[in-house]
Design an enzyme around this catalytic site. Structure first.
Site, PDB file in Angstrom:
ATOM      1  N   SER A  63      44.552  34.173  34.999  1.00  0.00           N
ATOM      2  CA  SER A  63      44.128  33.887  33.620  1.00  0.00           C
ATOM      3  C   SER A  63      44.756  32.652  33.001  1.00  0.00           C
ATOM      4  O   SER A  63      44.253  32.157  31.991  1.00  0.00           O
ATOM      5  CB  SER A  63      44.482  35.068  32.715  1.00  0.00           C
ATOM      6  OG  SER A  63      43.352  35.845  32.486  1.00  0.00           O
ATOM      7  N   LYS A  66      42.590  29.779  32.177  1.00  0.00           N
ATOM      8  CA  LYS A  66      41.684  29.750  31.011  1.00  0.00           C
ATOM      9  C   LYS A  66      42.081  28.668  30.006  1.00  0.00           C
ATOM     10  O   LYS A  66      41.235  28.048  29.358  1.00  0.00           O
ATOM     11  CB  LYS A  66      41.685  31.125  30.320  1.00  0.00           C
ATOM     12  CG  LYS A  66      41.073  32.237  31.171  1.00  0.00           C
ATOM     13  CD  LYS A  66      41.341  33.603  30.555  1.00  0.00           C
ATOM     14  CE  LYS A  66      40.754  34.731  31.393  1.00  0.00           C
ATOM     15  NZ  LYS A  66      41.207  36.068  30.960  1.00  0.00           N
ATOM     16  N   TYR A 189      34.209  30.680  37.526  1.00  0.00           N
ATOM     17  CA  TYR A 189      35.317  31.422  36.896  1.00  0.00           C
ATOM     18  C   TYR A 189      36.263  32.002  37.953  1.00  0.00           C
ATOM     19  O   TYR A 189      37.498  31.891  37.844  1.00  0.00           O
ATOM     20  CB  TYR A 189      34.744  32.527  35.993  1.00  0.00           C
ATOM     21  CG  TYR A 189      35.815  33.437  35.455  1.00  0.00           C
ATOM     22  CD1 TYR A 189      36.730  32.989  34.502  1.00  0.00           C
ATOM     23  CD2 TYR A 189      35.939  34.747  35.924  1.00  0.00           C
ATOM     24  CE1 TYR A 189      37.738  33.824  34.040  1.00  0.00           C
ATOM     25  CE2 TYR A 189      36.930  35.579  35.465  1.00  0.00           C
ATOM     26  CZ  TYR A 189      37.832  35.122  34.520  1.00  0.00           C
ATOM     27  OH  TYR A 189      38.839  35.939  34.074  1.00  0.00           O
ATOM     28  N   TYR A 241      47.270  38.549  26.078  1.00  0.00           N
ATOM     29  CA  TYR A 241      46.468  39.784  26.099  1.00  0.00           C
ATOM     30  C   TYR A 241      46.676  40.539  24.784  1.00  0.00           C
ATOM     31  O   TYR A 241      46.870  39.922  23.745  1.00  0.00           O
ATOM     32  CB  TYR A 241      46.833  40.651  27.314  1.00  0.00           C
ATOM     33  CG  TYR A 241      46.707  39.951  28.637  1.00  0.00           C
ATOM     34  CD1 TYR A 241      45.490  39.457  29.083  1.00  0.00           C
ATOM     35  CD2 TYR A 241      47.802  39.788  29.473  1.00  0.00           C
ATOM     36  CE1 TYR A 241      45.373  38.825  30.320  1.00  0.00           C
ATOM     37  CE2 TYR A 241      47.688  39.156  30.711  1.00  0.00           C
ATOM     38  CZ  TYR A 241      46.478  38.683  31.119  1.00  0.00           C
ATOM     39  OH  TYR A 241      46.358  38.062  32.328  1.00  0.00           O
ATOM     40  N   VAL A 259      47.447  37.879  35.507  1.00  0.00           N
ATOM     41  CA  VAL A 259      47.768  39.138  36.187  1.00  0.00           C
ATOM     42  C   VAL A 259      48.496  38.949  37.522  1.00  0.00           C
ATOM     43  O   VAL A 259      49.007  39.916  38.074  1.00  0.00           O
ATOM     44  CB  VAL A 259      46.519  40.029  36.414  1.00  0.00           C
ATOM     45  CG1 VAL A 259      45.983  40.561  35.110  1.00  0.00           C
ATOM     46  CG2 VAL A 259      45.461  39.303  37.216  1.00  0.00           C
TER      47      VAL A 259
HETATM   48  N1  GLU Z   1      40.541  36.768  37.533  1.00  0.00           N
HETATM   49  C1  GLU Z   1      41.080  37.801  36.709  1.00  0.00           C
HETATM   50  C2  GLU Z   1      39.986  38.602  36.031  1.00  0.00           C
HETATM   51  O1  GLU Z   1      39.031  38.057  35.594  1.00  0.00           O
HETATM   52  C3  GLU Z   1      41.987  37.179  35.710  1.00  0.00           C
HETATM   53  C4  GLU Z   1      42.643  38.206  34.909  1.00  0.00           C
HETATM   54  C5  GLU Z   1      43.923  37.792  34.310  1.00  0.00           C
HETATM   55  O2  GLU Z   1      44.762  37.118  34.920  1.00  0.00           O
HETATM   56  O3  GLU Z   1      44.094  38.190  33.167  1.00  0.00           O
HETATM   57  O4  GLU Z   1      40.031  39.769  35.922  1.00  0.00           O
END
Ligand code: GLU
Length: 339
Positions: A63, A66, A189, A241, A259
């Protein structure tokens, strides 16, 4: 030499045996991580580096990507156009929540939750999937300062199991947020999430944001400076989060976690910080990472709303930091034990 490097070593020793949390398992490949991996890296905007532990251990960015792809979308679309498609409101919901998008907003609340990140991926310009991917890799190369690659097994693992993300993409299509090329957008993504980094790279990337978008080691502009403020704003309000509010309260540093166990933090005009430890809590944040950031913020007055203290900059390592080191801490720093 100042006590700052010693304090980093102290934190490393203090938390390396903290074993609460668990490995992310919903992407099967991520369970191959070693729960003992632990690294702290700090890169100043002058290019000084402090790091300890497994800072060269590779892992996938997840994540944290992002943040950087959002910067790319800002450059591709501009701020107001992007805001029409993706909001900047924290959700208080888990990162992969579907309900909110369907019941309430019909538009992703912010680019740090999966719905918003998938929508962001759909806005990246390029005449075909390969061109978009190459633009994304170029962007990461500028931030990291060396060649980058994607972990194919992690990409395939998430592609095969990312059913919630597929559900989100379908809802986004239903609400006219993305176009009807769902599989291409999801691949983009999943590829961004499977980018291979190490803790050192993450600190350089964070330092680039701290340095108005200029990579302080490679001295290259990675993102237009006018968008750094937007990126840091969503990191501050939405980056951790459904712990983002408490993080802003306790730590007060624009940050983003993933994560796979990374957390980056940006101290504007000063430094980038990265911590890596793959044991994550129920919200998806690295357990040791949170502890390290809390201690650093407390010790060096890094909360954005701390009143400026004389000589509080840990970047100014030539100055004596005794005064700061003696500040009461949630953890006890015994200098006689420092390495
Ligand atoms: N590729 C993971 C997902 O989309 C990223 C989640 C994350 O790191 O929060 O679930």
């Amino acid at each position: 030499m100042s006590d700052f490097p010693e304090f980093i070593k102290f934190l490393y020793e203090e938390y390396r045996h903290l074993n609460s949390g668990s490995l992310a398992s919903y992407i099967p490949e991520l369970t191959k991580a070693d729960p003992n991996w632990f690294a702290i890296s700090i890169v100043t905007k002058e290019g000084e580096i402090f790091e300890i532990g497994d800072h060269l251990q590779n892992f996938t960015i997840q994540s944290i990507s992002k943040v950087f792809v959002y910067g790319m979308a800002l450059e591709d679309c501009d701020r107001e156009t992007l805001l029409e498609k993706i909001g900047v409101e924290p959700t208080g919901d888990p990162f992969n929540s579907v309900i909110r998008l369907d019941e309430n907003s019909k538009r992703p609340d912010n680019p740090m939750v999966n719905a918003g990140a998938i929508a962001t991926a759909g806005l990246i310009k390029g005449s075909n999937a390969t061109e978009k991917l190459n633009r994304m890799l170029d962007m990461f190369r500028r931030y990291i300062g060396h060649d980058v690659f994607i972990d194919a097994p992690v990409f395939m693992s998430e592609r095969a199991t990312g059913h919630r993300n597929r559900a989100l993409a379908n809802l986004l299509l239903n609400f006219d947020i993305i176009e009807n090329n769902i599989e291409e957008i999801l691949d983009f993504y999943f590829q961004q999430c499977a980018l291979v980094v190490n803790c050192h790279d993450l600190a350089v990337m964070a330092a680039t944001l701290a340095n108005r978008g200029i990579n302080p080691i490679a001295k290259k502009q990675a993102v237009k400076p006018c968008y750094v403020r937007d990126i840091l704003s969503v990191m501050y309000t939405c980056g951790m989060y459904n712990y983002a509010g408490e993080w802003a309260y306790r730590v007060g540093i624009p940050a983003k976690s993933g994560v796979s166990g990374g957390i980056i933090g940006v101290i504007p005009d000063r430094a980038g910080i990265a911590v890596f430890s793959p044991l994550i809590d129920s919200r998806g944040n690295s357990v040791r990472g949170i502890k390290v950031f809390e201690a650093l913020s407390d010790q060096f007055n890094l909360h954005l709303f701390d009143s400026p203290l004389p000589k509080c900059s840990f970047l100014d390592i030539s100055k004596n930091s005794e005064e700061l080191i003696s500040k009461p801490l949630k953890v006890t720093f015994d200098k006689s034990k420092s390495l």
